[in-house]
Motif scaffolding. Structure first.
Motif, PDB file in Angstrom:
ATOM      1  N   UNK A 168     -26.186 -29.362 -99.078  1.00  0.00           N
ATOM      2  CA  UNK A 168     -24.904 -28.673 -98.956  1.00  0.00           C
ATOM      3  C   UNK A 168     -24.898 -27.407 -99.803  1.00  0.00           C
ATOM      4  N   UNK A 169     -24.531 -26.300 -99.200  1.00  0.00           N
ATOM      5  CA  UNK A 169     -24.356 -25.059 -99.947  1.00  0.00           C
ATOM      6  C   UNK A 169     -22.922 -25.011-100.462  1.00  0.00           C
ATOM      7  N   UNK A 170     -22.739 -24.622-101.699  1.00  0.00           N
ATOM      8  CA  UNK A 170     -21.435 -24.683-102.348  1.00  0.00           C
ATOM      9  C   UNK A 170     -20.350 -23.921-101.591  1.00  0.00           C
ATOM     10  N   UNK A 171     -20.719 -22.805-100.996  1.00  0.00           N
ATOM     11  CA  UNK A 171     -19.726 -21.982-100.312  1.00  0.00           C
ATOM     12  C   UNK A 171     -19.610 -22.331 -98.829  1.00  0.00           C
ATOM     13  N   UNK A 172     -20.188 -23.467 -98.423  1.00  0.00           N
ATOM     14  CA  UNK A 172     -20.211 -23.819 -97.010  1.00  0.00           C
ATOM     15  C   UNK A 172     -19.545 -25.157 -96.716  1.00  0.00           C
ATOM     16  N   UNK A 173     -18.961 -25.805 -97.742  1.00  0.00           N
ATOM     17  CA  UNK A 173     -18.320 -27.098 -97.483  1.00  0.00           C
ATOM     18  C   UNK A 173     -16.990 -27.231 -98.215  1.00  0.00           C
TER      19      UNK A 173
END
Length: 225
Positions: free
Chosen positions: A117-122
């Motif tokens: 998971x990318x921090x700015x994508x979830x």
């Protein structure tokens, strides 16, 4: 609005909070607001009741990609997760909704691939049901948030007030949950993103509630239940 949330949306909460019902209502609303593929993953390998996978055929009819067990059977439920869950994590053209199992035990499933998971994508939404045992106060809710964040290795980014008594839900129930959610929001600086209620109650709610209203259909409850 739902379409403006992060591309990957996870729903977590205490057992019986109604997160699966919230997930399925959320994804059907999302489907109406965005173009391209929308996928719903059932990662609840803990509780075999009231699962989003029960509505797999309906999801397909609505143009939603259902992802669940790696074992195709209607008479057996085992803790097997399909490798297909990974594809939408990396395919940024997919709007992805994930129904996570209850409590920190369910969170461990997500924790296995948290690095994907990318921090700015979830967004990870914690579903609050203040009528549910052990989540009736802000202190109790915060305890579950801490436990799930630790096991999932992800951070809660929003709260969902889903305080209900099924078809007997009243406006008072929803406002009770809103108070608990508001206190949690203040302590942790986590916004209240959504307030869930039966479609019949939408017009009866105050207009100044924090969070967008998410009307709920009881997809996972048959009429006799």
């Amino acid at each position: 609005m739902i379409k403006d949330d992060k591309r990957i949306r996870l729903f977590i909460g205490h057992y019986g909070s109604g997160k699966s019902e919230v997930s399925i209502n959320y994804v059907t609303t999302l489907r109406k607001q965005v173009e391209g593929e929308v996928a719903l993953a059932d990662l609840d390998v803990v509780n075999v009741y009231f699962r989003t996978r029960e509505k797999k055929d309906l999801m397909k009819e609505l143009g939603i990609t259902p992802i669940d067990s790696s074992i195709e059977t209607t008479t057996l439920d085992v803790p097997a997760v399909s490798a297909e869950i990974m594809r939408p994590l990396h395919d940024k053209s997919v709007n992805y909704v994930i129904d996570v199992g209850g409590d920190n035990v369910g969170g461990r499933v997500v924790g296995r691939f948290a690095k994907q998971f990318e921090q700015d994508d979830y967004d990870m939404f914690y579903v609050v049901n203040a009528n549910r045992e052990k989540t009736q106060t802000a202190k109790e809710v915060l305890g579950y948030i801490d436990a799930i964040e630790a096991s999932s290795k992800l951070k809660v980014t929003g709260l969902v007030n889903n305080t209900h008594m099924l078809r007997e839900t009243t406006v008072e129930d929803i406002l009770k949950g809103q108070e608990v959610a508001r206190e949690v929001s203040k302590i942790r600086n986590i916004p209240i993103k959504y307030v869930c209620c039966l479609e019949s109650l939408v017009d009866k709610l105050p207009t100044d509630l924090e969070g967008d209203i998410l009307p709920i259909k009881l997809y996972l409850r048959e009429d006799w239940m």
